[in-house]
Scaffold this motif. Structure first.
Motif, PDB file in Angstrom:
ATOM      1  N   LEU A 181      10.875  -9.255  -1.609  1.00 45.57           N
ATOM      2  CA  LEU A 181      11.351  -8.943  -0.272  1.00 45.57           C
ATOM      3  C   LEU A 181      12.710  -9.586  -0.025  1.00 45.57           C
ATOM      4  O   LEU A 181      13.180 -10.423  -0.812  1.00 45.57           O
ATOM      5  N   GLU A 182      13.334  -9.203   1.058  1.00 45.82           N
ATOM      6  CA  GLU A 182      14.662  -9.714   1.372  1.00 45.82           C
ATOM      7  C   GLU A 182      14.662 -11.222   1.609  1.00 45.82           C
ATOM      8  O   GLU A 182      15.672 -11.895   1.442  1.00 45.82           O
ATOM      9  N   ASN A 183      13.500 -11.776   1.989  1.00 44.20           N
ATOM     10  CA  ASN A 183      13.414 -13.227   2.199  1.00 44.20           C
ATOM     11  C   ASN A 183      13.097 -13.984   0.912  1.00 44.20           C
ATOM     12  O   ASN A 183      12.902 -15.204   0.922  1.00 44.20           O
ATOM     13  N   GLY A 184      13.017 -13.257  -0.208  1.00 43.91           N
ATOM     14  CA  GLY A 184      12.772 -13.892  -1.494  1.00 43.91           C
ATOM     15  C   GLY A 184      11.319 -13.963  -1.901  1.00 43.91           C
ATOM     16  O   GLY A 184      11.014 -14.326  -3.051  1.00 43.91           O
ATOM     17  N   GLU A 185      10.410 -13.632  -1.027  1.00 46.38           N
ATOM     18  CA  GLU A 185       8.993 -13.670  -1.357  1.00 46.38           C
ATOM     19  C   GLU A 185       8.579 -12.410  -2.118  1.00 46.38           C
ATOM     20  O   GLU A 185       9.148 -11.335  -1.921  1.00 46.38           O
ATOM     21  N   ASP A 186       7.587 -12.545  -2.997  1.00 41.81           N
ATOM     22  CA  ASP A 186       7.054 -11.399  -3.723  1.00 41.81           C
ATOM     23  C   ASP A 186       5.953 -10.732  -2.906  1.00 41.81           C
ATOM     24  O   ASP A 186       5.134 -11.408  -2.264  1.00 41.81           O
ATOM     25  N   ALA A 187       5.947  -9.411  -2.922  1.00 40.41           N
ATOM     26  CA  ALA A 187       4.920  -8.641  -2.212  1.00 40.41           C
ATOM     27  C   ALA A 187       4.393  -7.555  -3.140  1.00 40.41           C
ATOM     28  O   ALA A 187       5.120  -7.023  -3.984  1.00 40.41           O
ATOM     29  N   HIS A 188       3.130  -7.225  -2.968  1.00 36.74           N
ATOM     30  CA  HIS A 188       2.439  -6.324  -3.889  1.00 36.74           C
ATOM     31  C   HIS A 188       2.588  -4.864  -3.477  1.00 36.74           C
ATOM     32  O   HIS A 188       2.592  -4.538  -2.289  1.00 36.74           O
ATOM     33  N   ILE A 189       2.692  -3.989  -4.472  1.00 37.37           N
ATOM     34  CA  ILE A 189       2.615  -2.543  -4.249  1.00 37.37           C
ATOM     35  C   ILE A 189       1.140  -2.185  -4.303  1.00 37.37           C
ATOM     36  O   ILE A 189       0.501  -2.316  -5.356  1.00 37.37           O
ATOM     37  N   ASP A 190       0.583  -1.759  -3.207  1.00 38.51           N
ATOM     38  CA  ASP A 190      -0.852  -1.479  -3.145  1.00 38.51           C
ATOM     39  C   ASP A 190      -1.148  -0.039  -3.533  1.00 38.51           C
ATOM     40  O   ASP A 190      -0.422   0.888  -3.144  1.00 38.51           O
ATOM     41  N   CYS A 191      -2.205   0.141  -4.309  1.00 37.09           N
ATOM     42  CA  CYS A 191      -2.682   1.477  -4.673  1.00 37.09           C
ATOM     43  C   CYS A 191      -3.973   1.724  -3.905  1.00 37.09           C
ATOM     44  O   CYS A 191      -4.970   1.014  -4.091  1.00 37.09           O
ATOM     45  N   VAL A 192      -3.963   2.723  -3.027  1.00 38.22           N
ATOM     46  CA  VAL A 192      -5.045   2.926  -2.058  1.00 38.22           C
ATOM     47  C   VAL A 192      -5.608   4.338  -2.187  1.00 38.22           C
ATOM     48  O   VAL A 192      -4.859   5.318  -2.205  1.00 38.22           O
ATOM     49  N   LYS A 193      -6.916   4.437  -2.264  1.00 41.46           N
ATOM     50  CA  LYS A 193      -7.578   5.737  -2.290  1.00 41.46           C
ATOM     51  C   LYS A 193      -7.625   6.331  -0.890  1.00 41.46           C
ATOM     52  O   LYS A 193      -8.050   5.672   0.057  1.00 41.46           O
ATOM     53  N   ILE A 194      -7.192   7.578  -0.767  1.00 42.32           N
ATOM     54  CA  ILE A 194      -7.284   8.303   0.505  1.00 42.32           C
ATOM     55  C   ILE A 194      -8.538   9.174   0.501  1.00 42.32           C
ATOM     56  O   ILE A 194      -9.330   9.151   1.442  1.00 42.32           O
ATOM     57  N   ASN A 195      -8.716   9.942  -0.548  1.00 46.18           N
ATOM     58  CA  ASN A 195      -9.955  10.699  -0.774  1.00 46.18           C
ATOM     59  C   ASN A 195     -10.065  10.951  -2.269  1.00 46.18           C
ATOM     60  O   ASN A 195      -9.285  10.393  -3.053  1.00 46.18           O
ATOM     61  N   ASP A 196     -11.002  11.767  -2.694  1.00 49.20           N
ATOM     62  CA  ASP A 196     -11.221  11.964  -4.128  1.00 49.20           C
ATOM     63  C   ASP A 196     -10.009  12.543  -4.852  1.00 49.20           C
ATOM     64  O   ASP A 196      -9.849  12.353  -6.061  1.00 49.20           O
ATOM     65  N   LYS A 197      -9.165  13.258  -4.130  1.00 48.36           N
ATOM     66  CA  LYS A 197      -8.019  13.911  -4.751  1.00 48.36           C
ATOM     67  C   LYS A 197      -6.677  13.246  -4.426  1.00 48.36           C
ATOM     68  O   LYS A 197      -5.676  13.521  -5.083  1.00 48.36           O
ATOM     69  N   VAL A 198      -6.625  12.414  -3.432  1.00 50.32           N
ATOM     70  CA  VAL A 198      -5.347  11.849  -2.956  1.00 50.32           C
ATOM     71  C   VAL A 198      -5.413  10.324  -2.957  1.00 50.32           C
ATOM     72  O   VAL A 198      -6.407   9.737  -2.522  1.00 50.32           O
TER      73      VAL A 198
END
Length: 608
Positions: A181-198
């Motif tokens: 992030l712009e403040n120098g901290e690390d942040a995670h890219i989250d992988c999230v299920k929306i439904n069975d296809k998305v």
């Protein structure tokens, strides 16, 4: 391969490459010899086919045939997790898998494979989402079975979060899941299920290449997830060993693995349920089986091709003339002008070796620069590649959007400059040999994968050139898998020749170029940057990844390239022309070969 000074002194009678008789004529100059080589090489090129991929449609083919090829060694596993660290194993298991997206290097655009995608940005929150939709018809199936299991979002989400995202597995994809992030901290890219296809990749910050950061293959989560729930990390790693029947492994890719006989062969059978179909609804590929013989070395590989027992062959430089001149009507040779990638020379700067003299040498940039000045690239081009190669003096390849022809390596072959740099770093030359400030003679190892004859030839040239100036370089030929272990686990190497792929995007190599990367070759997984210049590289890499404006990003990536080329943590070797031979029993309409797209035989079919 004859070393260069012997090549010059030897009678031309011993070199069948030249069409001369042994008469008492004036000795040829280096320039005259190189001119003869260039003429012969031009004639070789004229006998080959240039056919680059430029987009477009493939011609429909017919089913039938067996594709015969080779691999050099047995797989170590059929487990998708473990295979990540073994090239042969990964190449085999990947035939049963599919990945999210593909990048068309000709049109410079991403295309869907397993999933279609939509990129959504929120400029007010400075966030980005890649929304993926699993394509229709993408299924898991088994060899000789009617069992069909649809691929779902779970197959991607589980792998991203529970395998690649679990540091216990040590996946190279772990580092790609984080942004700064712009403040120098690390942040995670989250992988999230929306439904069975998305499902979605939710970025905490807008990035320049979100598809590059998220592209991945999928796994059969209905197998891997229960294994982890029951047995943890070891439960996953115990799946699909080479002792298991590979025909029991499900596939959503082009093939099933249907037979494995150690030290002999691996057999693949075409998957009729594969999603990629031609206009007639026939799944690719067209051949019914693929048999890979396990050959052990390139010499056996070449012998099998000459005997007509394999379909394709990529010749080594010393085989160019033989392969090209003996085509007849049996096979056709294609050429690709100058590869985008290049092998590199690197020096171990890991403080685990801080008590070794070489550590004190390698951590001095002047020493690394001097080694670059002792790399006789023109000799390598002439002697190893028959003139069909050029030095790699840049960091980004031409295919990279931020390649800048004005940013090139300053430390080229120049013995006087090398000796000046060594003196500047505190080394002293006595009786023709170089010593450091503690009186240690400058001598170190150069590790080279034993299966790569070209790199071994180059290594001999390096050893010879360094020896001329008073530095002893010991060539160590080691099994490739052992080299990987040394680079990623034991760190007990000194210098190495290795290839790490092609940076078609500036942000590629998130596990290599930032100091915290687990494949930051010369000193991986630094808790904080060990040097000021590595800290600057970290900053530039981070800024470049998050800068969308091309002109602003260019200024960042220009400095990035200049810094790496000045510090020489890696020294690129050569950019060779390459050749590829394929049997004429196959229809070559759908065959392409070039330096960006690689070898394209996916849609090949038998001549009618």
């Amino acid at each position: 391969m004859t070393i260069f000074h012997k090549f010059m002194a030897a009678s031309l009678c011993a070199v069948s490459f030249f069409a001369f008789s042994c008469t008492k004529t004036e000795e040829l100059t280096l320039e005259e010899i190189e001119a003869i080589i260039r003429k012969n090489d031009s004639e070789l090129l004229s006998k080959t086919v240039s056919k680059a991929w430029k987009g477009g449609e493939y011609q429909e083919g017919k089913l039938g045939g067996t594709w015969k090829d080779t691999i050099l060694s047995d797989p170590k596993t059929f487990n998708q997790v473990i295979a990540e660290r073994d090239g042969e194993s990964n190449g085999i298991i990947s035939q049963t898998l599919e990945y999210l997206f593909d990048y068309d290097t000709y049109n410079r655009q991403w295309t869907p494979r397993a999933c279609s995608f939509e990129i959504l940005t929120d400029s007010t929150k400075n966030t980005l989402t890649v929304r993926c939709t699993v394509r229709d018809g993408l299924v898991w199936s088994y060899y000789n079975s009617d069992q069909i299991i649809p691929v779902t979002s779970d197959d991607f989400v589980f792998w991203y979060n529970e395998i690649a995202g679990d540091p216990e597995f040590g996946s190279s994809g772990y580092g790609q899941q984080w942004v700064t992030l712009e403040n120098g901290e690390d942040a995670h890219i989250d992988c999230v299920k929306i439904n069975d296809k998305v499902f979605e990749f939710q970025f905490p910050r807008i990035v320049a290449d979100p598809l590059l950061a998220t592209n991945m293959s999928l796994c059969p989560s209905f197998i891997y997830k229960p294994a982890k729930e029951k047995g943890g990390v070891e439960g996953v790693k115990n799946l699909f060993s080479i002792a298991d029947d590979p025909s029991k492994i499900p596939s959503c890719g082009q093939f099933y693995i249907t037979e494995y006989i150690p030290a002999r062969r691996i057999v693949f059978t075409r998957n009729p349920h594969y999603w990629n179909k031609d206009k007639n609804g026939v799944s690719i590929p067209y051949y019914e089986k693929m048999i890979l013989q396990i050959v052990g070395d390139k010499n056996t590989d070449y012998l099998l091709f000459k005997q007509g027992q394999t379909e394709i062959y990529t010749p080594r430089p010393e085989e160019y003339a033989d392969v090209i001149n003996n085509q007849n009507n049996d096979y056709t040779v294609f050429n690709a002008d100058g590869s985008m990638g290049a092998s590199m020379w690197s020096f171990n700067q890991n403080p685990i070796n801080k008590n070794q003299p070489f550590y004190k040498w390698f951590t001095k940039k002047e020493f690394r620069q001097a080694m670059s000045c002792l790399l006789n690239r023109e000799r390598i081009a002439t002697q190893t590649y028959r003139g069909l190669a050029e030095p790699t003096y840049w960091f980004f390849p031409i295919s990279n959007p931020y390649y800048n022809s004005e940013i090139t390596l300053k430390y080229r072959f120049n013995v006087s400059q090398a000796e000046e740099l060594l003196g500047k770093a505190g080394f002293v030359k006595k009786d023709g040999l170089w010593y450091d400030w503690d009186g240690n003679k400058v001598e170190f190892d150069l590790t080279i994968p034993s299966s790569n004859t070209v790199l071994n030839d180059i290594g001999q040239i390096v050893s010879d050139e360094c020896g001329k100036t008073g530095i002893k370089v010991n060539i160590r030929q080691i099994d490739f898998q052992k080299v990987v272990e040394m680079l990623t686990g034991t760190y007990d190497w000194q210098s190495v020749f290795i290839g790490l792929g092609t940076n078609n995007f500036p942000s590629q190599g998130s596990n290599v170029w930032p100091s915290g990367g687990n494949l930051h070759l010369w000193y991986p997984m630094q808790e904080v940057p060990a040097t000021d210049w590595e800290a600057r590289i970290d900053y530039l890499y981070n800024e470049g990844c998050y800068t969308i404006d091309h002109d602003k990003a260019k200024a960042i990536w220009d400095e990035y390239q200049q810094l790496i080329l000045e510090q020489c943590p890696i020294i690129y070797l050569m950019r060779p022309v390459s050749f590829f031979a394929i049997r004429n029993k196959w229809d070559l309409t759908n065959v392409y070969y070039d330096n960006r797209h690689g070898t394209d035989t996916e849609h090949v079919f038998l001549r009618q």
